[in-house]
Design a protein around this motif. Structure first.
Motif, PDB file in Angstrom:
ATOM      1  N   MET A 116      58.426  -0.745  77.327  1.00 14.78           N
ATOM      2  CA  MET A 116      57.849  -2.070  77.484  1.00 14.78           C
ATOM      3  C   MET A 116      56.919  -2.343  76.304  1.00 14.78           C
ATOM      4  N   THR A 117      57.095  -3.503  75.720  1.00 13.66           N
ATOM      5  CA  THR A 117      56.258  -3.867  74.585  1.00 13.66           C
ATOM      6  C   THR A 117      54.890  -4.346  75.074  1.00 13.66           C
ATOM      7  N   ASP A 118      53.947  -4.379  74.162  1.00 20.96           N
ATOM      8  CA  ASP A 118      52.611  -4.852  74.513  1.00 20.96           C
ATOM      9  C   ASP A 118      52.642  -6.319  74.926  1.00 20.96           C
ATOM     10  N   LEU A 119      53.508  -7.091  74.288  1.00 21.82           N
ATOM     11  CA  LEU A 119      53.620  -8.505  74.638  1.00 21.82           C
ATOM     12  C   LEU A 119      54.170  -8.673  76.053  1.00 21.82           C
ATOM     13  N   GLU A 120      55.168  -7.864  76.410  1.00 19.30           N
ATOM     14  CA  GLU A 120      55.701  -7.894  77.774  1.00 19.30           C
ATOM     15  C   GLU A 120      54.625  -7.481  78.776  1.00 19.30           C
ATOM     16  N   LEU A 121      53.826  -6.513  78.389  1.00 21.02           N
ATOM     17  CA  LEU A 121      52.739  -6.060  79.247  1.00 21.02           C
ATOM     18  C   LEU A 121      51.730  -7.177  79.494  1.00 21.02           C
ATOM     19  N   LEU A 122      51.367  -7.875  78.452  1.00 15.76           N
ATOM     20  CA  LEU A 122      50.438  -8.980  78.616  1.00 15.76           C
ATOM     21  C   LEU A 122      51.029 -10.091  79.475  1.00 15.76           C
ATOM     22  N   HIS A 123      52.318 -10.301  79.351  1.00 17.32           N
ATOM     23  CA  HIS A 123      52.979 -11.285  80.202  1.00 17.32           C
ATOM     24  C   HIS A 123      52.859 -10.879  81.675  1.00 17.32           C
ATOM     25  N   ARG A 176      44.994   1.873  78.037  1.00 22.87           N
ATOM     26  CA  ARG A 176      46.277   1.165  77.927  1.00 22.87           C
ATOM     27  C   ARG A 176      46.062  -0.342  77.836  1.00 22.87           C
ATOM     28  N   LEU A 177      45.133  -0.868  78.625  1.00 14.45           N
ATOM     29  CA  LEU A 177      44.845  -2.297  78.592  1.00 14.45           C
ATOM     30  C   LEU A 177      44.297  -2.703  77.225  1.00 14.45           C
ATOM     31  N   GLU A 178      43.366  -1.929  76.700  1.00  9.49           N
ATOM     32  CA  GLU A 178      42.789  -2.225  75.383  1.00  9.49           C
ATOM     33  C   GLU A 178      43.845  -2.134  74.289  1.00  9.49           C
ATOM     34  N   GLN A 179      44.752  -1.169  74.408  1.00 12.71           N
ATOM     35  CA  GLN A 179      45.834  -1.011  73.423  1.00 12.71           C
ATOM     36  C   GLN A 179      46.698  -2.271  73.383  1.00 12.71           C
ATOM     37  N   ALA A 180      47.040  -2.791  74.544  1.00  7.68           N
ATOM     38  CA  ALA A 180      47.877  -3.990  74.602  1.00  7.68           C
ATOM     39  C   ALA A 180      47.153  -5.196  74.023  1.00  7.68           C
ATOM     40  N   VAL A 181      45.893  -5.331  74.337  1.00  9.05           N
ATOM     41  CA  VAL A 181      45.113  -6.468  73.832  1.00  9.05           C
ATOM     42  C   VAL A 181      44.966  -6.374  72.318  1.00  9.05           C
ATOM     43  N   ARG A 182      44.695  -5.186  71.800  1.00  9.44           N
ATOM     44  CA  ARG A 182      44.573  -5.015  70.338  1.00  9.44           C
ATOM     45  C   ARG A 182      45.884  -5.330  69.631  1.00  9.44           C
ATOM     46  N   ALA A 183      46.994  -4.965  70.250  1.00  7.04           N
ATOM     47  CA  ALA A 183      48.295  -5.198  69.619  1.00  7.04           C
ATOM     48  C   ALA A 183      48.616  -6.684  69.525  1.00  7.04           C
ATOM     49  N   VAL A 184      48.133  -7.463  70.466  1.00  2.14           N
ATOM     50  CA  VAL A 184      48.456  -8.887  70.492  1.00  2.14           C
ATOM     51  C   VAL A 184      47.375  -9.728  69.815  1.00  2.14           C
ATOM     52  N   ALA A 185      46.238  -9.173  69.540  1.00  2.00           N
ATOM     53  CA  ALA A 185      45.136  -9.923  68.922  1.00  2.00           C
ATOM     54  C   ALA A 185      45.546 -10.633  67.633  1.00  2.00           C
ATOM     55  N   PRO A 186      46.317 -10.003  66.743  1.00  2.00           N
ATOM     56  CA  PRO A 186      46.733 -10.727  65.538  1.00  2.00           C
ATOM     57  C   PRO A 186      47.546 -11.985  65.846  1.00  2.00           C
ATOM     58  N   LEU A 187      48.346 -11.938  66.910  1.00  2.00           N
ATOM     59  CA  LEU A 187      49.098 -13.133  67.304  1.00  2.00           C
ATOM     60  C   LEU A 187      48.161 -14.258  67.713  1.00  2.00           C
ATOM     61  N   LEU A 188      47.134 -13.900  68.437  1.00  2.00           N
ATOM     62  CA  LEU A 188      46.200 -14.920  68.912  1.00  2.00           C
ATOM     63  C   LEU A 188      45.460 -15.585  67.757  1.00  2.00           C
ATOM     64  N   SER A 189      45.063 -14.806  66.766  1.00  2.00           N
ATOM     65  CA  SER A 189      44.363 -15.409  65.633  1.00  2.00           C
ATOM     66  C   SER A 189      45.326 -16.243  64.779  1.00  2.00           C
ATOM     67  N   ALA A 190      46.592 -15.858  64.750  1.00  2.00           N
ATOM     68  CA  ALA A 190      47.582 -16.626  63.984  1.00  2.00           C
ATOM     69  C   ALA A 190      47.933 -17.943  64.674  1.00  2.00           C
ATOM     70  N   CYS A 191      47.641 -18.033  65.955  1.00  3.69           N
ATOM     71  CA  CYS A 191      47.973 -19.245  66.718  1.00  3.69           C
ATOM     72  C   CYS A 191      46.974 -20.372  66.508  1.00  3.69           C
ATOM     73  N   GLN A 192      45.908 -20.128  65.823  1.00  3.24           N
ATOM     74  CA  GLN A 192      44.909 -21.169  65.626  1.00  3.24           C
ATOM     75  C   GLN A 192      45.392 -22.121  64.538  1.00  3.24           C
ATOM     76  N   VAL A 193      45.816 -23.299  64.968  1.00  6.31           N
ATOM     77  CA  VAL A 193      46.333 -24.311  64.061  1.00  6.31           C
ATOM     78  C   VAL A 193      45.192 -25.261  63.713  1.00  6.31           C
TER      79      VAL A 193
END
Length: 115
Positions: free
Chosen positions: A1-8, A73-90
């Motif tokens: 399971m990917t970190d993104l799937e985990l966050l979902h 495990r929770l922190e690992q998933a959040v850290r993995a997705v953090a770059p996506l969140l910062s890239a989403c700022q339009v």
């Protein structure tokens, strides 16, 4: 399971509420059901999903299983997705100047013209 799937998985309302409670203290199924106002089988099903993805672990205390969050495990998933969140700022200017193929009917464009 990917970190993104985990966050979902953890953004489902009941699982999110369970994690919030379990981050504060370890609880048994009966206590979680009472706090959330849902049935014990419903709590058990949601906990099983969280256990299957490695977010929750159980420890038997007397006759009941008490659950807690694997914070690592929770922190690992959040850290993995953090770059996506910062890239989403339009930038706001890009939101106001819609250039998509539906620009003529874009609600943002219409809202900008009224202002």
């Amino acid at each position: 399971m990917t970190d993104l799937e985990l966050l979902h998985l953890i953004t489902a309302p009941t699982r999110y509420q369970l994690l919030t409670l379990l981050l504060e203290y370890h609880y048994c199924v009966k206590a979680l059901a009472a706090k959330l106002g849902i049935s014990e089988p419903a709590v058990s099903q949601q906990l099983q999903v969280l256990k299957d993805c490695g977010l929750v672990t159980g420890e038997r205390l007397d006759y009941q299983m008490h659950y807690r969050v694997d914070r690592t495990r929770l922190e690992q998933a959040v850290r993995a997705v953090a770059p996506l969140l910062s890239a989403c700022q339009v930038p706001q200017s890009r939101l106001e100047n819609c250039a998509c193929e539906f620009a003529g009917t874009c609600s943002r464009r219409k809202a900008g013209k009224k202002a």
